[in-house]
Design an enzyme around this catalytic site. Structure first.
Site, mmCIF file in Angstrom:
data_model
loop_
_atom_site.group_PDB
_atom_site.id
_atom_site.type_symbol
_atom_site.label_atom_id
_atom_site.label_comp_id
_atom_site.label_asym_id
_atom_site.label_seq_id
_atom_site.Cartn_x
_atom_site.Cartn_y
_atom_site.Cartn_z
ATOM 1 N N GLN A 103 0.850 -1.194 0.000
ATOM 2 C CA GLN A 103 0.000 0.000 0.000
ATOM 3 C C GLN A 103 0.887 1.245 0.000
ATOM 4 O O GLN A 103 1.885 1.299 0.715
ATOM 5 C CB GLN A 103 -0.884 0.044 1.250
ATOM 6 C CG GLN A 103 -1.870 1.222 1.194
ATOM 7 C CD GLN A 103 -2.551 1.526 2.513
ATOM 8 O OE1 GLN A 103 -1.895 1.736 3.529
ATOM 9 N NE2 GLN A 103 -3.875 1.585 2.503
ATOM 10 N N HIS A 176 -3.659 4.269 -1.886
ATOM 11 C CA HIS A 176 -4.425 4.599 -0.678
ATOM 12 C C HIS A 176 -5.183 5.908 -0.913
ATOM 13 O O HIS A 176 -4.602 6.997 -0.859
ATOM 14 C CB HIS A 176 -3.420 4.752 0.470
ATOM 15 C CG HIS A 176 -4.014 4.875 1.839
ATOM 16 N ND1 HIS A 176 -5.363 5.013 2.088
ATOM 17 C CD2 HIS A 176 -3.416 4.873 3.065
ATOM 18 C CE1 HIS A 176 -5.559 5.083 3.401
ATOM 19 N NE2 HIS A 176 -4.391 5.010 4.010
ATOM 20 N N GLY A 177 -6.462 5.765 -1.180
ATOM 21 C CA GLY A 177 -7.287 6.946 -1.432
ATOM 22 C C GLY A 177 -8.217 7.255 -0.263
ATOM 23 O O GLY A 177 -9.199 7.964 -0.430
ATOM 24 N N TYR A 181 -5.991 11.395 3.641
ATOM 25 C CA TYR A 181 -4.664 11.690 3.100
ATOM 26 C C TYR A 181 -4.812 12.302 1.692
ATOM 27 O O TYR A 181 -5.921 12.566 1.240
ATOM 28 C CB TYR A 181 -3.805 10.421 3.124
ATOM 29 C CG TYR A 181 -3.607 9.897 4.535
ATOM 30 C CD1 TYR A 181 -2.907 10.656 5.481
ATOM 31 C CD2 TYR A 181 -4.158 8.682 4.948
ATOM 32 C CE1 TYR A 181 -2.749 10.210 6.787
ATOM 33 C CE2 TYR A 181 -4.010 8.228 6.256
ATOM 34 C CZ TYR A 181 -3.300 8.993 7.174
ATOM 35 O OH TYR A 181 -3.145 8.560 8.471
HETATM 36 C C1 LIG Z 1 -1.839 0.024 14.125
HETATM 37 C C2 LIG Z 1 -2.675 0.413 12.944
HETATM 38 C C3 LIG Z 1 -2.079 0.986 11.832
HETATM 39 C C4 LIG Z 1 -2.847 1.316 10.705
HETATM 40 N N1 LIG Z 1 -2.224 1.788 9.579
HETATM 41 C C5 LIG Z 1 -2.923 1.903 8.428
HETATM 42 C C6 LIG Z 1 -2.261 2.151 7.204
HETATM 43 O O1 LIG Z 1 -1.036 2.252 7.124
HETATM 44 N N2 LIG Z 1 -3.023 2.260 6.083
HETATM 45 C C7 LIG Z 1 -4.390 2.119 6.110
HETATM 46 O O2 LIG Z 1 -5.032 2.211 5.062
HETATM 47 N N3 LIG Z 1 -5.039 1.867 7.257
HETATM 48 C C8 LIG Z 1 -4.340 1.731 8.404
HETATM 49 N N4 LIG Z 1 -4.990 1.396 9.567
HETATM 50 C C9 LIG Z 1 -6.453 1.173 9.545
HETATM 51 C C10 LIG Z 1 -6.766 -0.295 9.351
HETATM 52 O O3 LIG Z 1 -6.261 -0.782 8.119
HETATM 53 C C11 LIG Z 1 -8.271 -0.576 9.455
HETATM 54 O O4 LIG Z 1 -8.922 0.066 8.401
HETATM 55 C C12 LIG Z 1 -8.877 -0.140 10.783
HETATM 56 O O5 LIG Z 1 -8.027 -0.479 11.867
HETATM 57 C C13 LIG Z 1 -10.232 -0.805 11.035
HETATM 58 O O6 LIG Z 1 -10.105 -2.203 11.019
HETATM 59 P P1 LIG Z 1 -10.197 -3.092 12.364
HETATM 60 O O7 LIG Z 1 -11.501 -2.739 13.020
HETATM 61 O O8 LIG Z 1 -10.123 -4.515 11.880
HETATM 62 O O9 LIG Z 1 -9.032 -2.713 13.229
HETATM 63 C C14 LIG Z 1 -4.248 1.096 10.712
HETATM 64 C C15 LIG Z 1 -4.855 0.549 11.863
HETATM 65 C C16 LIG Z 1 -4.091 0.194 12.960
HETATM 66 C C17 LIG Z 1 -4.771 -0.439 14.146
#
Ligand SMILES: Cc1cc2nc3c(=O)[nH]c(=O)nc-3n(C[C@H](O)[C@H](O)[C@H](O)COP(=O)(O)O)c2cc1C
Length: 356
Positions: A103, A176-177, A181
């Site tokens: 990503q 990543h849209g 960001y």
């Molecule tokens: C530690 C952490 C880092 C994350 N970094 C990114 C990222 O780099 N890019 C992204 O699109 N989403 C990122 N997210 C969001 C997750 O991909 C996801 O959309 C969000 O946590 C909801 O999913 P969940 O309920 O399964 O945690 C991050 C989430 C967490 C917890």
């Protein structure tokens, strides 16, 4: 064996994805000045593949050395050393029969100028998020309005990073849209007040995404996947609906569907939540207007929620559950009772302690 849809394969282009579970992209902020993640962060990704995840996304890779970075310790994929550091990780993920997707993003108005060598914040318009930046404890700086030169230049960063990922052997690339960001800054009238060809109408606000996708596609061989992540929420001013209506969001999804992408990945805070004052969730609203394969993410934490989410999507991504539980895929298979983790619990992602 399991008779659940969760453990059935799914075909996208030439890829047979072995089940419906993917590791959502997760930033880990572990890189030192070489922009290469720590070995235990690499090992974490490999272990998730070993333990059954069919798709493994990388953390969000920043697309340039100038204005893209929003968090300390982020990774890049443009130098030969960076590329070489990822190659064995990709190979190990593939050895498990899983698919590795990189990503990439530019933080746009969420960038932190002090950690970018060019010391700049750039965005479609000179508008900041309302909230304080939790990383600095200060307001977000007012961005420079991107010129045509900036726009063209930033696209080169996406292209170079995509080339790095191809060189490292990744099966796919994600643009990543989502999450407030840069690409999302253009898409949303909350952050885009331009009056030129990149602002105003939905079509104009979509133009930057279109140009990024087209440029990245040119360097992405046909035997790789190109995915696009979108959300109606951003990490700053989280309560704000970034699109003005269901109709506006669906217009963007229709435009995305005409692009040369293979999958739309929809990020939600909770997959079940109704959106745009309707009685439909984001996956339902997205599926209504696209035939592209869909990934859905947000509070999918056990077998019941995974099966439920797959009623309106093809693949589920999980972040916190896969971050905190290395055996999550097997636990879902065995119908174990599992917890819904809180955001605070994910802060271990940013410590020096290796995660199991
Ligand atoms: C530690 C952490 C880092 C994350 N970094 C990114 C990222 O780099 N890019 C992204 O699109 N989403 C990122 N997210 C969001 C997750 O991909 C996801 O959309 C969000 O946590 C909801 O999913 P969940 O309920 O399964 O945690 C991050 C989430 C967490 C917890």
């Amino acid at each position: 064996m399991s008779d659940s849809i969760i453990f059935s394969p799914f075909q996208v282009k030439s890829f047979t994805i072995k089940n419906r579970i993917g590791v959502a992209p997760m930033t880990r902020m572990s890189s030192s000045s070489d922009s290469i993640p720590r070995q235990d962060v690499f090992d974490f990704l490999i272990r998730r593949a070993k333990n059954g995840a069919a798709i493994v996304y990388t953390e969000a890779i920043v697309t340039d050395y100038e204005s893209a970075q929003g968090y300390p310790g982020q990774a890049r994929m443009v130098t030969q050393r960076q590329i070489e550091s990822w190659r064995p990780v990709v190979h190990a993920i593939q050895k498990e029969g899983s698919i590795a997707i990189m990503q990439m993003f530019h933080c746009g108005r969420m960038a932190w100028p002090e950690i970018n060598p060019a010391n700049r914040v750039i965005a479609p318009s000179a508008i900041t998020p309302k909230q304080i930046n939790p990383m600095t404890g200060e307001p977000y700086p007012v961005p420079d309005i991107m010129s045509q030169f900036d726009i063209d230049h930033v696209i080169v960063g996406f292209v170079e990073t995509a080339k790095g990922a191809i060189e490292a052997g990744f099966d796919g690339i994600e643009i990543h849209g989502a999450h407030g960001y840069l690409i999302n800054n253009f898409l949303s009238s909350y952050s885009n007040e331009r009056s030129d060809a990149y602002g105003g109408s939905v079509e104009n606000r979509f133009r930057f995404a279109h140009e990024v996708i087209q440029a990245v596609k040119k360097v992405t061989p046909d035997d790789r996947l190109l995915t696009f992540r979108i959300s109606n929420w951003g990490v700053a001013d989280m309560e704000v609906s970034l699109f003005n209506s269901k109709a506006e969001y669906q217009e963007i999804i229709k435009m995305l569907s005409k692009e040369p992408i293979d999958v739309i990945s929809v990020s939600t805070y909770g997959y079940k939540d109704n959106a745009f004052s309707t009685d439909q969730n984001m996956a339902e609203i997205t599926r209504e207007v696209t035939d592209l394969p869909l990934m859905i993410c947000g509070q999918i934490y056990d077998r019941t929620s995974a099966e439920d989410a797959l009623k309106n999507a093809d693949i589920i991504l999980s972040a916190k559950s896969l971050l905190l539980n290395p055996d999550w895929v097997e636990d879902v298979r065995s119908k174990k009772q599992l917890p819904l983790y809180k955001s605070e619990e994910a802060s271990v992602a940013y410590t020096d302690e290796p995660l199991p």
